[in-house]
Design a protein around this motif. Structure first.
Motif, PDB file in Angstrom:
ATOM      1  N   GLY A  82       0.882  -1.154  -0.553  1.00 21.59           N
ATOM      2  CA  GLY A  82      -0.295  -0.027   0.065  1.00 21.59           C
ATOM      3  C   GLY A  82       1.018   1.559   0.177  1.00 21.59           C
ATOM      4  N   ASP A  83       1.999   0.547   0.177  1.00 20.61           N
ATOM      5  CA  ASP A  83       3.003   2.169   0.065  1.00 20.61           C
ATOM      6  C   ASP A  83       3.391   3.272  -0.938  1.00 20.61           C
ATOM      7  OD1 ASP A  83       3.306   2.153   2.721  1.00 20.61           O
ATOM      8  OD2 ASP A  83       4.754   1.559   3.704  1.00 20.61           O
ATOM      9  N   ILE A  84       3.474   1.880  -1.980  1.00 17.75           N
ATOM     10  CA  ILE A  84       3.699   2.096  -2.789  1.00 17.75           C
ATOM     11  C   ILE A  84       2.581   2.763  -4.046  1.00 17.75           C
ATOM     12  CG2 ILE A  84       3.041   0.461  -4.568  1.00 17.75           C
ATOM     13  CD1 ILE A  84       6.445   1.285  -4.635  1.00 17.75           C
ATOM     14  N   VAL A  85       3.079   3.900  -4.801  1.00 17.58           N
ATOM     15  CA  VAL A  85       2.174   4.201  -5.956  1.00 17.58           C
ATOM     16  C   VAL A  85       0.841   3.228  -6.559  1.00 17.58           C
ATOM     17  CG1 VAL A  85       3.443   4.493  -8.098  1.00 17.58           C
ATOM     18  CG2 VAL A  85       2.294   5.965  -8.004  1.00 17.58           C
ATOM     19  N   GLY A  86      -0.194   3.856  -6.909  1.00 17.03           N
ATOM     20  CA  GLY A  86      -1.116   3.040  -7.779  1.00 17.03           C
ATOM     21  C   GLY A  86      -0.329   3.635  -9.023  1.00 17.03           C
ATOM     22  N   ASP A  87      -0.394   4.013  -9.377  1.00 24.21           N
ATOM     23  CA  ASP A  87      -0.445   4.541 -11.520  1.00 24.21           C
ATOM     24  C   ASP A  87       0.666   5.503 -11.568  1.00 24.21           C
ATOM     25  OD1 ASP A  87      -2.441   2.782 -12.556  1.00 24.21           O
ATOM     26  OD2 ASP A  87      -3.882   4.935 -11.607  1.00 24.21           O
ATOM     27  N   ALA A  88       1.630   4.932 -12.474  1.00 28.76           N
ATOM     28  CA  ALA A  88       3.298   5.472 -12.634  1.00 28.76           C
ATOM     29  C   ALA A  88       3.065   6.405 -13.896  1.00 28.76           C
ATOM     30  CB  ALA A  88       4.242   5.773 -11.347  1.00 28.76           C
ATOM     31  N   SER A  89       3.637   7.335 -14.449  1.00 28.91           N
ATOM     32  CA  SER A  89       3.962   6.952 -16.335  1.00 28.91           C
ATOM     33  C   SER A  89       4.898   8.578 -16.500  1.00 28.91           C
ATOM     34  CB  SER A  89       2.874   7.486 -16.882  1.00 28.91           C
ATOM     35  OG  SER A  89       2.167   8.760 -16.393  1.00 28.91           O
ATOM     36  N   MET A  90       5.670   7.870 -16.952  1.00 31.15           N
ATOM     37  CA  MET A  90       6.998   8.733 -17.915  1.00 31.15           C
ATOM     38  C   MET A  90       7.589   8.586 -19.113  1.00 31.15           C
ATOM     39  SD  MET A  90      10.323   9.114 -18.670  1.00 31.15           S
ATOM     40  CE  MET A  90      10.951   7.338 -18.052  1.00 31.15           C
ATOM     41  N   LEU A 122       0.079  -0.790  -8.934  1.00 29.19           N
ATOM     42  CA  LEU A 122       0.712  -1.611  -7.929  1.00 29.19           C
ATOM     43  C   LEU A 122       0.555  -1.362  -6.455  1.00 29.19           C
ATOM     44  CD1 LEU A 122       4.224   0.042  -9.315  1.00 29.19           C
ATOM     45  CD2 LEU A 122       3.537  -2.513  -9.218  1.00 29.19           C
ATOM     46  N   ASP A 123      -0.836  -0.565  -6.551  1.00 27.07           N
ATOM     47  CA  ASP A 123      -1.341  -0.989  -5.148  1.00 27.07           C
ATOM     48  C   ASP A 123      -2.403  -1.640  -4.836  1.00 27.07           C
ATOM     49  OD1 ASP A 123      -2.713   0.019  -6.362  1.00 27.07           O
ATOM     50  OD2 ASP A 123      -3.122   1.984  -5.131  1.00 27.07           O
ATOM     51  N   SER A 124      -2.480  -2.484  -6.337  1.00 22.23           N
ATOM     52  CA  SER A 124      -3.602  -3.667  -6.282  1.00 22.23           C
ATOM     53  C   SER A 124      -3.440  -5.131  -6.251  1.00 22.23           C
ATOM     54  CB  SER A 124      -4.315  -2.939  -7.819  1.00 22.23           C
ATOM     55  OG  SER A 124      -3.880  -4.023  -8.857  1.00 22.23           O
ATOM     56  N   PRO A 125      -4.084  -6.229  -6.411  1.00 25.49           N
ATOM     57  CA  PRO A 125      -3.531  -7.556  -6.395  1.00 25.49           C
ATOM     58  C   PRO A 125      -2.391  -7.497  -7.798  1.00 25.49           C
ATOM     59  CG  PRO A 125      -4.885  -8.350  -5.425  1.00 25.49           C
ATOM     60  CD  PRO A 125      -5.143  -6.160  -6.091  1.00 25.49           C
ATOM     61  N   LEU A 126      -3.117  -6.998  -9.092  1.00 24.65           N
ATOM     62  CA  LEU A 126      -2.126  -7.105 -10.213  1.00 24.65           C
ATOM     63  C   LEU A 126      -2.125  -6.165 -11.051  1.00 24.65           C
ATOM     64  CD1 LEU A 126      -4.967  -9.549 -11.829  1.00 24.65           C
ATOM     65  CD2 LEU A 126      -2.841 -10.232 -10.767  1.00 24.65           C
ATOM     66  N   ALA A 127      -0.249  -5.766 -11.651  1.00 27.72           N
ATOM     67  CA  ALA A 127      -0.171  -5.096 -11.892  1.00 27.72           C
ATOM     68  C   ALA A 127      -0.636  -4.853 -13.859  1.00 27.72           C
ATOM     69  CB  ALA A 127       1.341  -4.318 -11.759  1.00 27.72           C
ATOM     70  N   ARG A 128      -0.457  -3.600 -14.218  1.00 28.92           N
ATOM     71  CA  ARG A 128      -0.007  -3.871 -15.843  1.00 28.92           C
ATOM     72  C   ARG A 128       1.455  -2.586 -16.698  1.00 28.92           C
ATOM     73  NH1 ARG A 128      -1.005  -0.787 -20.478  1.00 28.92           N
ATOM     74  NH2 ARG A 128      -1.451  -1.682 -22.382  1.00 28.92           N
ATOM     75  N   LEU A 129       2.348  -3.274 -17.181  1.00 26.15           N
ATOM     76  CA  LEU A 129       3.716  -2.610 -17.391  1.00 26.15           C
ATOM     77  C   LEU A 129       3.436  -2.382 -18.796  1.00 26.15           C
ATOM     78  CD1 LEU A 129       6.253  -1.907 -16.458  1.00 26.15           C
ATOM     79  CD2 LEU A 129       7.188  -4.042 -17.316  1.00 26.15           C
ATOM     80  N   GLY A 130       3.601  -1.188 -19.236  1.00 26.90           N
ATOM     81  CA  GLY A 130       3.990  -0.522 -20.679  1.00 26.90           C
ATOM     82  C   GLY A 130       4.797   0.044 -20.395  1.00 26.90           C
ATOM     83  N   LEU A 131       5.784   0.099 -22.317  1.00 29.02           N
ATOM     84  CA  LEU A 131       6.815   0.680 -22.927  1.00 29.02           C
ATOM     85  C   LEU A 131       6.423   1.027 -24.300  1.00 29.02           C
ATOM     86  CD1 LEU A 131       9.563   0.900 -22.005  1.00 29.02           C
ATOM     87  CD2 LEU A 131      10.402  -1.113 -23.036  1.00 29.02           C
ATOM     88  N   ARG A 132       7.262   2.509 -24.706  1.00 27.51           N
ATOM     89  CA  ARG A 132       7.159   2.379 -25.581  1.00 27.51           C
ATOM     90  C   ARG A 132       8.414   3.015 -26.388  1.00 27.51           C
ATOM     91  NH1 ARG A 132       2.106   5.882 -27.367  1.00 27.51           N
ATOM     92  NH2 ARG A 132       1.189   3.790 -26.973  1.00 27.51           N
ATOM     93  N   TYR A 133       9.132   2.565 -27.233  1.00 26.23           N
ATOM     94  CA  TYR A 133      10.407   3.471 -27.703  1.00 26.23           C
ATOM     95  C   TYR A 133      10.019   3.516 -29.440  1.00 26.23           C
ATOM     96  CZ  TYR A 133      14.936   3.849 -29.795  1.00 26.23           C
ATOM     97  OH  TYR A 133      16.282   3.890 -30.111  1.00 26.23           O
ATOM     98  N   ARG A 134      10.512   5.077 -29.961  1.00 27.06           N
ATOM     99  CA  ARG A 134      10.497   4.807 -31.116  1.00 27.06           C
ATOM    100  C   ARG A 134      12.145   6.138 -31.736  1.00 27.06           C
ATOM    101  NH1 ARG A 134       8.807  10.101 -31.922  1.00 27.06           N
ATOM    102  NH2 ARG A 134       7.847  11.097 -29.877  1.00 27.06           N
ATOM    103  N   HIS A 135      12.276   5.835 -32.670  1.00 30.56           N
ATOM    104  CA  HIS A 135      13.395   6.805 -32.750  1.00 30.56           C
ATOM    105  C   HIS A 135      13.430   6.976 -34.496  1.00 30.56           C
ATOM    106  CE1 HIS A 135      15.934   3.334 -34.133  1.00 30.56           C
ATOM    107  NE2 HIS A 135      15.975   4.268 -35.128  1.00 30.56           N
ATOM    108  N   PHE A 153      12.248   3.093 -36.042  1.00 29.74           N
ATOM    109  CA  PHE A 153      12.182   2.215 -35.023  1.00 29.74           C
ATOM    110  C   PHE A 153      10.510   2.162 -34.118  1.00 29.74           C
ATOM    111  CE2 PHE A 153      12.707  -0.642 -31.690  1.00 29.74           C
ATOM    112  CZ  PHE A 153      12.479  -1.801 -32.899  1.00 29.74           C
ATOM    113  N   ASN A 154       9.800   1.094 -34.146  1.00 24.86           N
ATOM    114  CA  ASN A 154       8.991   1.621 -33.028  1.00 24.86           C
ATOM    115  C   ASN A 154       8.503   0.243 -32.213  1.00 24.86           C
ATOM    116  OD1 ASN A 154       7.285   4.176 -33.206  1.00 24.86           O
ATOM    117  ND2 ASN A 154       7.235   3.733 -35.065  1.00 24.86           N
ATOM    118  N   LEU A 155       8.182   0.525 -31.236  1.00 23.25           N
ATOM    119  CA  LEU A 155       8.350  -0.780 -30.532  1.00 23.25           C
ATOM    120  C   LEU A 155       7.092   0.038 -29.326  1.00 23.25           C
ATOM    121  CD1 LEU A 155       9.310  -3.469 -29.186  1.00 23.25           C
ATOM    122  CD2 LEU A 155      10.543  -1.994 -27.865  1.00 23.25           C
ATOM    123  N   ASP A 156       6.109  -1.609 -28.982  1.00 19.20           N
ATOM    124  CA  ASP A 156       5.189  -1.236 -28.221  1.00 19.20           C
ATOM    125  C   ASP A 156       4.931  -2.992 -27.279  1.00 19.20           C
ATOM    126  OD1 ASP A 156       3.826   1.474 -27.920  1.00 19.20           O
ATOM    127  OD2 ASP A 156       4.394   0.822 -30.202  1.00 19.20           O
TER     128      ASP A 156
END
Length: 191
Positions: A82-90, A122-135, A153-156
């Motif tokens: 419960g101390d960790i962030v629920g959602d984060a994005s950058m 992250l404050d729930s039993p299950l989490a989702r991780l997303g990553l996107r890269y492009r140049h 190049f694109n990567l999702d």
């Protein structure tokens, strides 16, 4: 430039965005030769429901890790999920990058590079991780030239239904291990 707009949402938690930008970065060697030039770097980040005390402890912990020869203070690690962030994005974008070898062996130019990272639940039993890269607009010259470096190049990537507690412990553990021992191998980072 850096701006943050964190607002309290109750229970000692904060939510909000931040943004940063940097323009016209150049690095020259002692002979006055241009080694690196970056037109601009910009980015945003956002958190939802981050424990403000955890944020302060993370800052203090990062400072302790940065002390040369000191013993890292790891007391800032989350005590409960419960101390960790629920959602984060950058995300960040870099434009007009020029990198040159002063010996003339090669050079690199990159019109644009983008990276985005998001973690949800992250404050729930299950989490989702997303990553996107492009140049785009990648050009290599001299010895640096390689047909294996695509001009664009694109990567999702998305991973869902990860056990949240294990995910944040793995992420924090890898982050800490990399700071404490920059030469740590994959086994140490994921231990």
């Amino acid at each position: 430039a850096y701006e943050a707009a964190l607002v309290p949402v109750g229970g000692g938690r904060v939510t909000g965005p931040s943004a940063f930008s940097l323009d016209g970065l150049t690095v020259d060697n002692r002979q006055g030769q241009r080694l690196l030039a970056i037109g601009s770097i910009s980015g945003t980040s956002a958190v939802r429901g981050l424990d403000r005390g955890l944020l302060n402890r993370l800052n203090e912990g990062a400072a302790s890790i940065a002390q040369p020869g000191g013993t890292p203070d790891l007391s800032f690690l989350p005590a409960t999920p419960g101390d960790i962030v629920g959602d984060a994005s950058m995300d960040f974008t870099v434009r007009d990058v020029s990198l040159a070898d002063p010996t003339g062996a090669g050079s690199l130019y990159l019109a644009g590079l983008g990276f985005a990272f998001a973690v949800n639940g992250l404050d729930s039993p299950l989490a989702r991780l997303g990553l996107r890269y492009r140049h785009d607009g990648l050009a290599l010259a001299g010895d640096a030239a390689s047909p294996l470096a695509p001009k664009a190049f694109n990567l999702d990537l998305a991973i869902e239904r990860l056990p949240a507690a294990r995910l944040y412990v793995a992420l924090l553990g890898a982050f800490l291990a990399a700071f404490v021992d920059p030469d740590a191998g994959p086994d140490a980072l994921l231990a």
